[in-house]
Design an enzyme around this catalytic site. Structure first.
Site, PDB file in Angstrom:
ATOM      1  N   LYS A  89       0.768  -0.863   0.127  1.00 24.09           N
ATOM      2  CA  LYS A  89       0.318  -0.075   0.273  1.00 24.09           C
ATOM      3  C   LYS A  89       1.155   1.234  -0.182  1.00 24.09           C
ATOM      4  CE  LYS A  89      -4.479   1.064   0.187  1.00 24.09           C
ATOM      5  NZ  LYS A  89      -5.132  -0.063   0.018  1.00 24.09           N
TER       6      LYS A  89
HETATM    7  N1  GLU Z   1      -7.768  -0.312  -3.504  1.00 22.91           N
HETATM    8  C1  GLU Z   1      -8.280  -1.158  -3.816  1.00 22.91           C
HETATM    9  C2  GLU Z   1      -7.678  -2.455  -2.537  1.00 22.91           C
HETATM   10  O1  GLU Z   1      -7.947  -1.896  -1.222  1.00 22.91           O
HETATM   11  C3  GLU Z   1      -7.570  -1.894  -5.157  1.00 22.91           C
HETATM   12  C4  GLU Z   1      -5.838  -2.050  -5.202  1.00 22.91           C
HETATM   13  C5  GLU Z   1      -5.585  -3.160  -6.034  1.00 22.91           C
HETATM   14  O2  GLU Z   1      -6.053  -2.483  -7.284  1.00 22.91           O
HETATM   15  O3  GLU Z   1      -3.998  -2.681  -6.545  1.00 22.91           O
HETATM   16  O4  GLU Z   1      -8.619  -2.931  -2.609  1.00 22.91           O
END
Ligand code: GLU
Length: 445
Positions: free
Chosen positions: A134
């Site tokens: 993240k």
């Molecule tokens: N931000 C989204 C999540 O928390 C998608 C993450 C992604 O597609 O890599 O799942």
């Protein structure tokens, strides 16, 4: 349908004025718990059920890499401001790490660490070959011009050149980031590596190699999870009432798709407040209003104004928290009236609220299962990029439904077998998969 990318102006206008639909979180509830602690408490319980060896426990509890960068930006008035940026790779033993990037004034390292770990578990729950990561930049995009947001994005990407890569770590949109921001990441990375590299990022615009259905994927996955869970507890979609917290990409699309399944949406909310209508909210009208007004739903006349706290505790069958972390806490969990909670956001329920909801027999479909549709279609996007080929929307949606329903059924089976809630069952499934992989790979060094 909510659109994330709006036409971008070239001078001075603030991003909030141009791209309001990316500002999704409702007014914050002040009593924040630490999401990292919430994640760890659940992890510990699952580790106990799995009788995880102390070494593997230690390994999986800590991120493999945490990067903090200072991002100096020349502001529109010529002054220099420095923003803090983060990228945490929680784990990459299942494959390249995957996870979104969020822009928000309260982003911090502990939050990003928790969100990165949740991505590891989420990818394992839906059985896609990715690890978890993240990123975040501590900034308030509502008070930044689009030019400043572009500069922050490009500088952050340049600082992460050794981290990002289609086979290493692949970012995606998250809170307050959208397709345009992914396009800038793709461009900056590609300029540095001297070739166009679409697979370095997902959630990008279609013309740059984005996938059909990616924008709606998280909301669509929430809809699948909600329907599956309703079936288990005998709620008929056509007679179900639903409240949705948050009206960004996830909340608005979940509401729209659940309404299309016959559910009555009786409450919605965004940063401007919450709106209640027992007769049923016209979701399409709310989406249109939010897209065409600077302050989203502010001034919308399709429902009575209520507080966000009242929205969460509305008398309804299904509650979909789709905003930020720490919304359902030990302070309000006993007031929740919904029979089913489907977590569209990451970490909306704190660990302290779990036993209260359990004692009230509220069925909770946890974030790492319910909102995994986004990363699932991100995976499909990455696969298409590697093939140099496009799938039809029908193929994407069909494979998404298959993935979400398969994951739900696997989690449900574990929960029945061990007589544990779906959240704990999801952690057990995910941690077991990652731990098995780790045992096979062994420790190098
Ligand atoms: N931000 C989204 C999540 O928390 C998608 C993450 C992604 O597609 O890599 O799942």
């Amino acid at each position: 349908m909510a659109t994330l990318t709006k036409d971008l102006p070239h001078n001075g206008t603030t991003a909030a004025a141009i791209a309001p639909s990316i500002y999704k979180e409702p007014a914050p509830i002040v009593d924040r718990d630490n999401p990292l602690e919430s994640m760890m408490q659940r992890f510990d319980k699952a580790a106990e059920i799995l009788a995880l060896e102390p070494g593997i426990y230690q390994y999986l509890k800590t991120p493999v890499k945490s990067v903090i960068v200072s991002i100096p930006i020349q502001m529109d008035d010529g002054s220099i401001q420095v923003f803090e940026g983060y990228r945490v790779i929680h784990n990459d033993i299942l494959g390249p790490s995957k996870g979104g990037i969020r822009y928000a004034p309260d982003v911090n390292l502990d939050e990003v660490k928790a969100l990165a770990a949740w991505m590891t578990w989420k990818c394992a729950v839906v059985d896609i070959p990715f690890g978890g990561a993240k990123g975040g930049v501590r900034c308030d995009p509502r008070h930044l011009s689009i030019q400043q947001i572009e500069k922050i994005t490009r500088r952050y990407t340049a600082d992460m050149l050794d981290v990002f890569g289609p086979d290493r770590d692949i970012p995606a949109p998250d809170v307050n980031t959208n397709e345009q921001i992914m396009a800038w990441i793709l461009d900056t990375y590609s300029m540095h590596v001297k070739r166009t590299e679409p697979g370095v990022v997902t959630g990008k615009p279609l013309v740059l190699g984005g996938s059909k259905g990616r924008r709606e994927a998280t909301g669509r996955g929430v809809m699948h999870s909600a329907l599956r869970a309703m079936e288990k507890i005998g709620i008929k979609p056509k007679s179900a009432t639903v409240a949705v917290e948050g009206f960004g990409n996830v909340g608005s699309i979940s509401a729209e798709l659940l309404a299309a399944e016959g559910c009555k949406i009786i409450g919605i909310s965004d940063i401007s407040g919450a709106y209640h209508n027992d007769g049923g909210i016209d979701v399409a009208d709310a989406i249109k209003y939010a897209e065409t007004h600077d302050h989203l739903l502010d001034g919308w006349k399709g429902g009575d104004k209520i507080t966000n706290e009242q929205l969460l505790t509305l008398d309804c069958d299904v509650l979909v928290p789709a905003a930020r972390e720490d919304r359902i806490t030990k302070r309000n969990a006993d007031k929740i009236q919904a029979k089913l909670i489907v977590e569209g956001a990451n970490g909306p329920t704190t660990a302290g609220a779990d036993p209260i909801l359990e004692s009230k027999s509220v069925l909770v479909v946890p974030d790492i299962l319910a909102n995994a549709g986004g990363v699932t279609v991100s995976y499909f996007e990455w696969v298409q990029n590697r093939m140099g080929y496009h799938w039809t929307l029908e193929v994407v949606n069909e494979r998404l439904a298959e993935t979400m329903n398969g994951a739900f059924d696997r989690v449900f089976e574990i929960s029945q077998k061990h007589k544990i809630p779906l959240r704990l069952a999801s952690y057990v499934l995910a941690i077991d998969k990652v731990a098995k992989t780790l045992r096979l790979r062994g420790i190098y060094g």
